[in-house]
Design a protein around this motif. Structure first.
Motif, PDB file in Angstrom:
ATOM      1  N   ALA A   1       0.838  -1.201   0.000  1.00 55.79           N
ATOM      2  CA  ALA A   1       0.000   0.000   0.000  1.00 55.79           C
ATOM      3  C   ALA A   1       0.876   1.256   0.000  1.00 55.79           C
TER       4      ALA A   1
ATOM      5  N   LEU B   1      -4.681  -5.227  -6.863  1.00 56.34           N
ATOM      6  CA  LEU B   1      -5.252  -4.160  -6.044  1.00 56.34           C
ATOM      7  C   LEU B   1      -6.755  -4.338  -5.913  1.00 56.34           C
TER       8      LEU B   1
ATOM      9  N   ASP C   1      -8.124   1.007  -3.323  1.00 54.86           N
ATOM     10  CA  ASP C   1      -6.673   1.101  -3.127  1.00 54.86           C
ATOM     11  C   ASP C   1      -6.091   2.236  -3.972  1.00 54.86           C
TER      12      ASP C   1
END
Length: 146
Positions: A8, A83, A87
């Protein structure tokens, strides 16, 4: 600074990389995974990256922006891998003395990134199929796999 990451994106950390006491303008772009594209329900997506070339071209792109626009700093990070909806996929940050140069540089970086840096996006649809996205068109469009 340009980077490709598989975890992330820490937006707060990246914001700090463009801090500059001489700047009065800070412009950030954050691209997130959305749940739809071209009228289709998207469940997730994946980015494939040619890391070595992407980081080299990304760094070249940022140097070009710094030379071309009246800005103090610029940074960009792009995710790779799978993802989920919501995100952060890409982040661009620019600081400069004035907003006009910072806005123009930020837009230049994200537009050129999509054209020049070897990063490929695949969308996974609710119907069970998937498709690579063609960024060469003004409005990116999905291309179904056979």
């Amino acid at each position: 600074m340009f980077a490709v990451v598989r975890e992330a994106i820490d937006v707060t950390r990246w914001n700090r990389l463009v801090e500059d006491d001489s700047a009065g303008a800070f412009v950030f772009f954050e691209g997130r995974v959305r749940d739809n594209a071209e009228g289709r329900k998207v469940q997730s997506l994946a980015y494939e990256v040619y890391d070595v070339l992407a980081e080299k071209e990304g760094a070249r792109l940022l140097h070009e922006a710094l030379a071309r626009f009246p800005i103090a700093r610029a940074a960009c990070v792009h995710r790779a891998g799978h993802l989920s909806i919501g995100d952060t996929a890409v982040w661009v940050g620019v600081s400069g003395a004035h907003r006009t140069g910072a806005f123009e540089a930020c837009r230049f970086i994200i537009d050129e990134l999509k054209q020049r840096v070897p990063i490929w996006k695949k969308e996974f649809y609710a119907e069970g199929d998937s498709g690579w996205v063609d960024h060469s068109a003004v409005g990116a469009r999905a291309v179904r796999q056979p």
